[in-house]
Design a protein around this motif. Structure first.
Motif, PDB file in Angstrom:
ATOM      1  N   ILE A  30      14.790   0.413  -2.351  1.00  0.00           N
ATOM      2  CA  ILE A  30      13.494   0.707  -1.747  1.00  0.00           C
ATOM      3  C   ILE A  30      12.979  -0.491  -0.953  1.00  0.00           C
ATOM      4  O   ILE A  30      13.288  -1.643  -1.270  1.00  0.00           O
ATOM      5  CB  ILE A  30      12.440   1.125  -2.791  1.00  0.00           C
ATOM      6  CG1 ILE A  30      12.170  -0.006  -3.799  1.00  0.00           C
ATOM      7  CG2 ILE A  30      12.825   2.429  -3.481  1.00  0.00           C
ATOM      8  CD1 ILE A  30      10.936   0.203  -4.664  1.00  0.00           C
ATOM      9  N   ILE A  31      12.222  -0.181   0.079  1.00  0.00           N
ATOM     10  CA  ILE A  31      11.480  -1.175   0.840  1.00  0.00           C
ATOM     11  C   ILE A  31      10.029  -0.705   0.821  1.00  0.00           C
ATOM     12  O   ILE A  31       9.665   0.221   1.561  1.00  0.00           O
ATOM     13  CB  ILE A  31      11.989  -1.299   2.295  1.00  0.00           C
ATOM     14  CG1 ILE A  31      13.469  -1.675   2.328  1.00  0.00           C
ATOM     15  CG2 ILE A  31      11.144  -2.319   3.052  1.00  0.00           C
ATOM     16  CD1 ILE A  31      14.073  -1.619   3.721  1.00  0.00           C
ATOM     17  N   PRO A  32       9.209  -1.292  -0.044  1.00  0.00           N
ATOM     18  CA  PRO A  32       7.803  -0.880  -0.088  1.00  0.00           C
ATOM     19  C   PRO A  32       7.000  -1.560   1.019  1.00  0.00           C
ATOM     20  O   PRO A  32       7.092  -2.774   1.208  1.00  0.00           O
ATOM     21  CB  PRO A  32       7.336  -1.332  -1.478  1.00  0.00           C
ATOM     22  CG  PRO A  32       8.319  -2.355  -1.932  1.00  0.00           C
ATOM     23  CD  PRO A  32       9.560  -2.210  -1.116  1.00  0.00           C
ATOM     24  N   VAL A  33       6.233  -0.765   1.743  1.00  0.00           N
ATOM     25  CA  VAL A  33       5.382  -1.273   2.815  1.00  0.00           C
ATOM     26  C   VAL A  33       3.985  -0.702   2.602  1.00  0.00           C
ATOM     27  O   VAL A  33       3.833   0.489   2.340  1.00  0.00           O
ATOM     28  CB  VAL A  33       5.914  -0.860   4.208  1.00  0.00           C
ATOM     29  CG1 VAL A  33       4.964  -1.305   5.315  1.00  0.00           C
ATOM     30  CG2 VAL A  33       7.308  -1.426   4.439  1.00  0.00           C
ATOM     31  N   GLY A  34       2.991  -1.559   2.698  1.00  0.00           N
ATOM     32  CA  GLY A  34       1.622  -1.087   2.524  1.00  0.00           C
ATOM     33  C   GLY A  34       0.621  -2.189   2.760  1.00  0.00           C
ATOM     34  O   GLY A  34       0.953  -3.271   3.240  1.00  0.00           O
ATOM     35  N   ILE A  35      -0.617  -1.917   2.386  1.00  0.00           N
ATOM     36  CA  ILE A  35      -1.691  -2.892   2.571  1.00  0.00           C
ATOM     37  C   ILE A  35      -1.970  -3.674   1.298  1.00  0.00           C
ATOM     38  O   ILE A  35      -2.729  -4.629   1.318  1.00  0.00           O
ATOM     39  CB  ILE A  35      -2.979  -2.212   3.081  1.00  0.00           C
ATOM     40  CG1 ILE A  35      -3.482  -1.158   2.088  1.00  0.00           C
ATOM     41  CG2 ILE A  35      -2.750  -1.600   4.458  1.00  0.00           C
ATOM     42  CD1 ILE A  35      -4.848  -0.593   2.428  1.00  0.00           C
ATOM     43  N   LYS A  36      -1.364  -3.281   0.206  1.00  0.00           N
ATOM     44  CA  LYS A  36      -1.559  -3.960  -1.076  1.00  0.00           C
ATOM     45  C   LYS A  36      -0.644  -5.175  -1.175  1.00  0.00           C
ATOM     46  O   LYS A  36       0.335  -5.297  -0.459  1.00  0.00           O
ATOM     47  CB  LYS A  36      -1.267  -3.005  -2.243  1.00  0.00           C
ATOM     48  CG  LYS A  36      -2.061  -1.711  -2.222  1.00  0.00           C
ATOM     49  CD  LYS A  36      -3.512  -1.956  -2.471  1.00  0.00           C
ATOM     50  CE  LYS A  36      -4.256  -0.631  -2.511  1.00  0.00           C
ATOM     51  NZ  LYS A  36      -5.664  -0.780  -2.680  1.00  0.00           N
ATOM     52  N   GLN A  37      -0.968  -6.063  -2.097  1.00  0.00           N
ATOM     53  CA  GLN A  37      -0.138  -7.218  -2.425  1.00  0.00           C
ATOM     54  C   GLN A  37       0.537  -6.940  -3.766  1.00  0.00           C
ATOM     55  O   GLN A  37      -0.019  -6.231  -4.596  1.00  0.00           O
ATOM     56  CB  GLN A  37      -0.998  -8.481  -2.547  1.00  0.00           C
ATOM     57  CG  GLN A  37      -1.796  -8.820  -1.306  1.00  0.00           C
ATOM     58  CD  GLN A  37      -0.921  -9.284  -0.170  1.00  0.00           C
ATOM     59  OE1 GLN A  37       0.022 -10.034  -0.372  1.00  0.00           O
ATOM     60  NE2 GLN A  37      -1.224  -8.834   1.035  1.00  0.00           N
ATOM     61  N   GLY A  38       1.708  -7.514  -3.976  1.00  0.00           N
ATOM     62  CA  GLY A  38       2.368  -7.392  -5.268  1.00  0.00           C
ATOM     63  C   GLY A  38       3.764  -6.841  -5.155  1.00  0.00           C
ATOM     64  O   GLY A  38       4.328  -6.735  -4.060  1.00  0.00           O
ATOM     65  N   LYS A  39       4.302  -6.499  -6.310  1.00  0.00           N
ATOM     66  CA  LYS A  39       5.666  -5.980  -6.375  1.00  0.00           C
ATOM     67  C   LYS A  39       5.674  -4.573  -6.953  1.00  0.00           C
ATOM     68  O   LYS A  39       4.865  -4.235  -7.803  1.00  0.00           O
ATOM     69  CB  LYS A  39       6.542  -6.886  -7.240  1.00  0.00           C
ATOM     70  CG  LYS A  39       6.834  -8.220  -6.612  1.00  0.00           C
ATOM     71  CD  LYS A  39       7.845  -9.005  -7.421  1.00  0.00           C
ATOM     72  CE  LYS A  39       8.196 -10.293  -6.694  1.00  0.00           C
ATOM     73  NZ  LYS A  39       9.268 -11.012  -7.369  1.00  0.00           N
ATOM     74  N   VAL A  40       6.647  -3.799  -6.477  1.00  0.00           N
ATOM     75  CA  VAL A  40       6.891  -2.449  -6.973  1.00  0.00           C
ATOM     76  C   VAL A  40       8.355  -2.383  -7.363  1.00  0.00           C
ATOM     77  O   VAL A  40       9.225  -2.629  -6.522  1.00  0.00           O
ATOM     78  CB  VAL A  40       6.581  -1.387  -5.890  1.00  0.00           C
ATOM     79  CG1 VAL A  40       6.909   0.002  -6.389  1.00  0.00           C
ATOM     80  CG2 VAL A  40       5.146  -1.475  -5.441  1.00  0.00           C
TER      81      VAL A  40
END
Length: 118
Positions: A30-40
């Motif tokens: 997965i490559i998570p992209v968004g406006i949040k900070q942190g890890k998924v």
């Protein structure tokens, strides 16, 4: 297979987070992209319009009102398909995707994974 999760979040109750968990548990990168900070699922959430390696699938968890800022970037990412999860359907982006030979799927990533149709 690599899936870009647009709208990624660290909130475990959100569908984007559940999708990340289920994708990773089935061996998908997965490559998570968004406006949040942190890890998924151990992957850092990328912000903005990052350069990303080859992507097979983009699964959308961003509503239509917030999607236009991503149009050109998504076309440059050039995934094989974009999954429009419930609530993210957008005729304009669907048309752009099709015009750029990107498969459009109006469906639910979680249901597709559960049913073996992902």
């Amino acid at each position: 297979m690599t899936t870009l999760i647009l709208g990624a979040t660290t909130n475990p109750t959100r569908y984007a987070s559940l999708a990340a968990e289920r994708l990773v548990s089935r061996g998908h990168r997965i490559i998570p992209v968004g406006i949040k900070q942190g890890k998924v699922q151990g992957a850092e959430i990328l912000n903005g319009l990052p350069d990303v390696p080859e992507v097979d699938t983009v699964t959308l968890y961003v509503g239509p009102v917030h999607q236009p800022q991503y149009y050109d970037w998504l076309l440059r990412v050039a995934p094989r398909r974009i999954i429009f999860n419930p609530g993210t359907e957008n005729a304009e982006l669907m048309k752009l995707a099709r015009e750029n030979d990107i498969e459009v799927v109006a469906g639910c990533t979680l249901v597709m994974l559960a049913g073996g149709t992902y």
